[in-house]
Enzyme design. Structure first.
Site, mmCIF file in Angstrom:
data_model
loop_
_atom_site.group_PDB
_atom_site.id
_atom_site.type_symbol
_atom_site.label_atom_id
_atom_site.label_comp_id
_atom_site.label_asym_id
_atom_site.label_seq_id
_atom_site.Cartn_x
_atom_site.Cartn_y
_atom_site.Cartn_z
ATOM 1 N N ARG A 126 24.125 -16.441 32.425
ATOM 2 C CA ARG A 126 24.736 -17.713 32.705
ATOM 3 C C ARG A 126 26.266 -17.905 32.669
ATOM 4 N NH1 ARG A 126 21.240 -23.131 31.832
ATOM 5 N NH2 ARG A 126 22.306 -24.347 33.074
ATOM 6 N N CYS A 127 26.853 -16.997 33.371
ATOM 7 C CA CYS A 127 28.383 -17.161 33.572
ATOM 8 C C CYS A 127 28.696 -16.255 34.443
ATOM 9 C CB CYS A 127 29.064 -16.523 32.324
ATOM 10 S SG CYS A 127 29.104 -14.730 31.969
ATOM 11 N N GLU A 150 27.175 -22.600 35.028
ATOM 12 C CA GLU A 150 27.494 -21.975 33.930
ATOM 13 C C GLU A 150 28.466 -22.350 32.958
ATOM 14 O OE1 GLU A 150 25.917 -18.056 36.563
ATOM 15 O OE2 GLU A 150 28.099 -18.302 36.491
ATOM 16 N N GLN A 206 17.144 -12.736 42.124
ATOM 17 C CA GLN A 206 18.235 -13.353 42.398
ATOM 18 C C GLN A 206 19.156 -13.331 43.433
ATOM 19 O OE1 GLN A 206 19.180 -13.578 37.592
ATOM 20 N NE2 GLN A 206 20.616 -14.778 38.809
#
Ligand SMILES: Cc1cc2nc3c(=O)[nH]c(=O)nc-3n(C[C@H](O)[C@H](O)[C@H](O)COP(=O)(O)OP(=O)(O)OC[C@H]3O[C@@H](n4cnc5c(N)ncnc54)[C@H](O)[C@@H]3O)c2cc1C
Lengths: 287, 806
Positions: B384-385, B760, B237
């Site tokens: 996902r945050c 997110e 990522q």
């Protein structure tokens, strides 16, 4: 998740298959759809040195009638069962239960023979076969024999299959016209085995239960016939008290393992509820 | 103008710029199986590595015998900690300032920890090899419960830290303590609680879960001995960060490291950090001189690479009788597993958890976080945050519901009463953030009107009465969630990773024919950057999005960036893209002025070119300007049309949203049905509404999974019992609820295009909505808080404990 090495065999007849099995001994395993066996091999929980693929044997596939029985070849897939008009008409519970197995991908490959021969208490077909009074044809080098589904299961992954034998077909008596049926399965998601499931086949006469068989999936190390529960509903109109008694009688023979689906107490509790709901739905659709 | 001249609307539409529901260009290859993932990388002579892993959660490693493994045909090498010590790589630094074993060095600290790396000519041989490595262990007492980590007699997990009374984030209180992090004014907060008319206190746990992307973590490392260069293809990522980390720990010159992140099948925070597999594959390639591939399987992904959450949040709110909040006090016990391998900005050991005051105007607050070690896999990544933001949102949203219940007040009304008001922005929170913009009341009211909130409450009251009369066995819950996120890490004044400021970047080159290529320091894992980045450029400089090729993930060609996670790509790289485009536009304007023979100031930008003010027919299109840039630039100007921008954001962005979940639960089986789910998101300027909707659908699906059953669970002796998708709840389309999406638009005042980031939000806001729905359903039976996950059996257990089932 990489299987160990194995040799692959693809016999063209039942005779060749059983010969290979008996020649190769303990190290050989039949391969049907592979949807129970291959995952075990990937985890190296199963490490067969030889796989005997049954896909090359045409005689093992197909659905036919023999008297009042439906005879289903071991290599008939769950998808084939769903596509069969005869199954849908004469044995709708088989259609209903097959549809609750995993997803289309699994059903295209998974076979009825593999499902019932596997001996996994999580499989849906075994309890259903017991409920329907089915029998299995087992063939070895010494010939063929028939074993009732109710006598087949001895423990988790232990069955009446002798080394060298394969299961060639399943024979199921067609239930009486107008019978009621239901397969109630509680699962967390598509692709999950049952938290608990109950199969009911019954007939009604004058608003009362005339005959009834109840099978239970994944609440014990083997599939179960809930005989006491079934006896408890005969002659009743399935009033609340009777349903309660039946659910309790069924729960009394359950001994599930605690797992991610829930603790023992929960799985027995919902097992009882599956029985109740299956009885109610079966009575409602009986004619 | 004749009929053939396109209208302004047509010209604008032809660009497919911002606001357009442009179809995802990457899907052309993805839907045809033509993506190029790490596992598609096959280099000549490539070898395969696989791990021997520990069956024990805590044990001493007495002996490793590889002699039988080396006899397996195809097995070439078995790498152990001893091998790695020769190159000083038995341990590696983590992004959180801790160190982590690459391979078991004397001890194992969690089940499935990497013990040895078997290198073979193919994947099968490697697996045969790992089954032949004999490891002798001496089991030690495992430490599973984080609440027991700091007991006096708790086993010592990290012998390497013996005698170290402080770590990367200050003093350590105990041999299993990692850090304590405190924020806020303790005295003022304690005083607020002393005077409070009403208080609530609850231990709210956010269980351990896992990002579990479709594609697991993997890499191919290829060392060229002649050139001394290392090429790494990986599921990264943050490719540039990986390059720098490899350079620092492997002591290779950074220009000789080429990191390439090809297509990535989902990341969700799982692919930010560095894992033992990368180090081992690199070392194996250096040792053998051949490329080495390492691909994690699903069990390894779930049980060994970074988990998320495991936060246990003791939460207190002080309020007036009328429901005005006056103070917030939170203590978090953070279970980090065996090593602190969180991927947070360096100075933030608990991420941005201090966003825990949420959307509410708390006059004072105090937060303390204690991080501890246990015998579990390391991690604590932002699934996902933004960093620990979903934990914070869950904490405050659950606590506000508990307060509403105590006050006998509607949870929506309580929220409306305490929201930060529009005129208070920019708003300084009690725990130190400056919220950029928001209009919470409008969003909340829109949610309530659209869903018919009042009627739903009435229906719930009727259903509860029917339940009490024994007419139904179903209970109904309404889950309200109003979240404020903090994303876009981040400003160099407070965010860095390993000392590198968290800016991001963009380089745009336009070609003579009116096309171009743009490269960024971010890396899409499914977010659709190739589509949306081109849309920003299209609107900014008037070249159709279709003519802009977007390329990310190759550290040799892309400008340095910090990567994609924490919803930072649009807030940071999105801004860099706009700024780079504006540099190009400025040069284009000079070229156009020269060609149109006017002064620059006499030109105005008009959709896809420059026009002389007041002389509409004197127009030069961007396409023509591109051509001119390569043959007739003004005297003294360099030819070409390209620009680079490195953007250091002045502040974070603060997306928000109002969600409602309507759920029915059968108390006899615990089976739930999500009847309705409404999600209103405000992410500022909307670049591509279709992609936003897709992101919201995906994030809500993950939120649903987490709240309703997705869990990494350990038994009491440290065995991980949810190591596959048979047990780790991964919903299919069948279980996934239907989503209703909606929006308001409150642009960020400091962002060049006003965008805030959305990827997110749905996970952050969704989890509390689901959990609040379950809790709301049961509340009338007398419960205040039921811990997640809310799977069937736990719902049944709650019903049973509350006396609703026999
Ligand atoms: C994700 C997933 C979910 C599933 N969910 C369910 C579910 O909910 N309910 C359910 O019932 N099943 C489920 N299954 C299992 C599936 O139905 C299998 O296909 C079935 O259990 C086995 O059939 P098979 O043909 O694939 O057999 P295989 O996997 O090939 O074989 C299974 C075992 O039976 C033996 N065997 C196979 N055929 C014969 C034969 N003719 N004679 C003797 N021995 C034989 C094999 O040697 C092996 O030991 C699931 C499978 C998957 C992958």
């Amino acid at each position: 998740m990489i299987p160990g090495s194995f040799s692959y065999h693809r016999p063209a007849s039942v005779a060749d298959a059983v010969k290979l099995l008996s020649d190769l001994g303990e190290e050989a395993r039949p391969l049907a759809g592979g949807h129970s066996l291959v995952p075990m091999m990937k985890l190296r929980l199963a490490t067969p040195a030889h796989l005997i693929d049954l896909h090359g044997i045409p005689a093992l596939k197909g659905i036919s009638r023999s008297g009042n029985n439906l005879v289903i070849g071991a290599m008939t897939t769950q998808h084939d069962l769903l596509a069969s008009e005869d199954v849908a008409k004469s044995m709708p519970i088989l259609h209903e239960a097959a549809l609750l197995i995993a997803d289309p991908q699994v059903r295209y490959r998974g076979t009825i023979g593999g499902n019932v021969a596997n001996g996994d208490p999580g499989n849906d077909m075994p309890a259903l076969m017991m409920t329907l009074g089915a029998s299995y044809r087992l063939e070895g080098t010494g010939g063929a024999r028939d074993v009732a589904a109710a006598d087949f299961y001895q423990g988790a992954y232990f069955t009446a299959l002798e080394p060298g034998e394969i299961l060639t077909s399943v024979s199921i008596p067609v239930p009486a016209a107008g019978h009621g049926y239901a397969y109630e399965k509680l699962k967390r998601k598509v692709g999950d085995y049952a938290t608990a499931a109950a199969a009911v086949v019954l007939t009604m006469a004058g608003g009362k239960v005339a005959t009834c068989a109840i099978g239970l999936t994944n609440v014990h190390e083997t599939p179960l016939l809930a005989a006491d529960a079934a006896a408890a509903v005969i002659g009743t109109s399935l009033d609340a008290a009777t349903l309660k008694t039946a659910a309790a009688a069924a729960a009394a023979i359950m001994a599930p393992a605690a797992d991610a689906r829930g603790p023992v107490e929960y799985r027995k509790h919902v097992g009882g509820i599956m029985v109740t709901r299956a009885l109610q739905r079966a009575a409602a659709n009986a004619k | 103008m004749n009929d053939m001249t396109p209208t302004r609307e047509q010209r604008s539409a032809a660009l497919e710029g911002m606001g357009c529901k442009r179809k995802r260009v990457e899907d052309i290859r993805f839907t045809q199986g033509k993506g190029n993932y790490v596992d598609d990388v096959k280099l000549p002579g490539m070898l395969h590595g696989d791990f021997v892993r520990s069956p024990h959660p805590h044990a001493r490693v007495k002996r490793i015998d590889d002699s039988e493994a080396l006899k397996v045909p195809g097995v070439l090498a078995v790498i152990t900690a001893e091998t790695l010590k020769t190159v000083n790589l038995a341990w590696m630094p983590t992004l959180a300032g801790d160190v982590q074993m690459v391979l078991a060095d004397g001890k194992v600290l969690f089940q499935n920890q990497e013990v040895a790396f078997v290198v073979a000519t193919d994947r099968y041989a490697a697996d045969d090899g790992i089954n032949k490595v004999i490891v002798e262990y001496e089991p030690l007492a495992p430490l599973v419960d984080p609440f027991k980590s700091m007991d006096k007699d708790a086993p010592v997990l990290r012998e390497d830290l013996a005698g170290k009374t402080s770590g990367a984030h200050g003093p350590r209180k105990h041999h299993n303590h990692i850090f304590e992090w405190t924020v806020g004014d303790k005295e003022l907060t304690d005083a607020a609680f002393k005077k409070a008319e009403v208080t609530i206190k609850e231990m709210i746990s956010y269980h351990r879960t896992h990002p579990s992307p479709l594609e697991t973590c993997q890499c191919v490392c290829s060392f060229d001995k002649i050139k001394g260069e290392l090429t790494i293809y990986g599921t990264f990522q943050a490719p540039h960060v990986i390059r720098t980390v490899v350079s620092l720990i492997a002591k290779l010159p950074e220009q000789k490291i080429h990191v390439i992140a090809p297509d990535i099948g989902g990341g969700f925070g799982n692919k930010v950090g560095a894992y033992p597999g990368y180090i081992c594959a690199a070392v194996a390639s250096i040792v053998t001189g051949k490329p080495v591939k390492w691909v994690e399987d699903r069990i390894e992904n779930l049980t060994a690479t970074s988990f998320a959450r495991d936060y246990h949040m003791t939460t207190e709110i002080a309020a007036t009788k009328e429901g005005k909040v006056t103070g917030l006090r939170v203590h978090v016990l953070a279970d980090h597993g065996a090593f602190d391998a969180c991927a947070d900005p360096s100075k933030w050991p608990a991420g941005f958890f201090n966003i825990v005051t949420g959307s509410y105007d708390f006059p004072t607050a105090h937060l303390a976080v204690d991080g501890v070690y246990t015998n579990k896999a390391p991690g604590g990544v932002a699934y996902r945050c933004s960093f620990r933001v979903t934990e914070a949102a869950y904490c405050i949203e659950r606590a506000m519901d508990i307060l509403a219940q105590k006050l006998n007040m509607d949870p929506a009304e309580l929220r409306l009463k305490n929201f930060i008001k529009p005129e208070q922005f920019p708003y300084h929170s009690a725990l130190g953030w400056e919220y950029d913009s928001g209009d919470y009341h409008t969003a909340m009211r829109k949610m309530m009107e659209t869903t018919g909130y009042a009627a739903l409450r009435k229906e719930q009251a009727d259903k509860r009465a029917a339940f009490a009369r024994g007419e139904t066995r179903e209970i109904m819950g309404l889950g309200v969630s109003f979240f404020t996120e903090i994303v876009g890490a981040g400003p160099s004044k407070n965010c860095d990773i390993l000392g590198i400021a968290m800016f991001d970047s963009c380089e745009i080159r336009l070609h003579p024919t009116g096309a171009g290529i743009a490269r960024m320091g971010t890396k899409s894992q499914g977010q659709g950057h190739e589509t949306t980045w081109a849309q920003i450029i299209a609107t900014e400089i008037g070249i159709p999005a279709d003519n802009i090729m977007v390329e990310e993930g190759n550290t040799d060609t892309a400008p340095y960036g910090l990567g994609t996670y924490g919803s930072r790509s649009t807030p940071v790289a999105g801004a860099a893209i706009a700024m780079a485009a504006r540099k190009i536009k400025a040069k284009a304007q000079m070229i156009a002025a020269y060609r149109l023979e006017v002064h620059e100031d006499d030109l105005e930008f008009d959709i896809d070119g420059f026009r002389v003010k007041g002389l509409p027919e004197k127009f030069m299109s961007m396409k023509d300007i591109c051509w001119a840039a390569y043959n007739s630039v003004p005297p003294g100007m360099e030819p070409g049309l390209e620009a680079v921008s490195y953007y250091d954001p002045p502040n974070m962005t603060y997306p928000f949203g109002a969600y409602l979940c309507v759920m029915d639960i059968d108390v006899d089986t615990g089976v739930y049905n999500v009847r309705r789910f409404y999600a209103l998101d405000d992410c500022g300027t909307r670049i591509n509404p279709m992609i936003i909707e897709g992101q919201v659908h995906g994030g809500l699906t993950e939120a649903f999974a987490i709240a309703m059953g997705q869990e990494i669970r350990y038994d009491e002796v440290g065995n991980v019992v949810t190591g596959s998708f048979m047990d780790f709840f991964m919903p299919t389309a069948v279980e996934t609820p239907h989503w209703e999406t909606d929006f308001t638009v409150t642009p960020s005042p400091h962002h060049p295009i006003g965008a805030k980031g959305v990827g997110e939000s749905p996970n952050v806001g969704g989890v509390p909505a689901f959990s609040n729905a379950v809790n709301d359903a049961f509340s009338f039976l007398g419960s205040t808080h039921i811990q997640m996950p809310h799977d069937f059996w736990r719902n049944w257990k709650a019903a049973k404990q509350l006396g609703a089932v026999a």
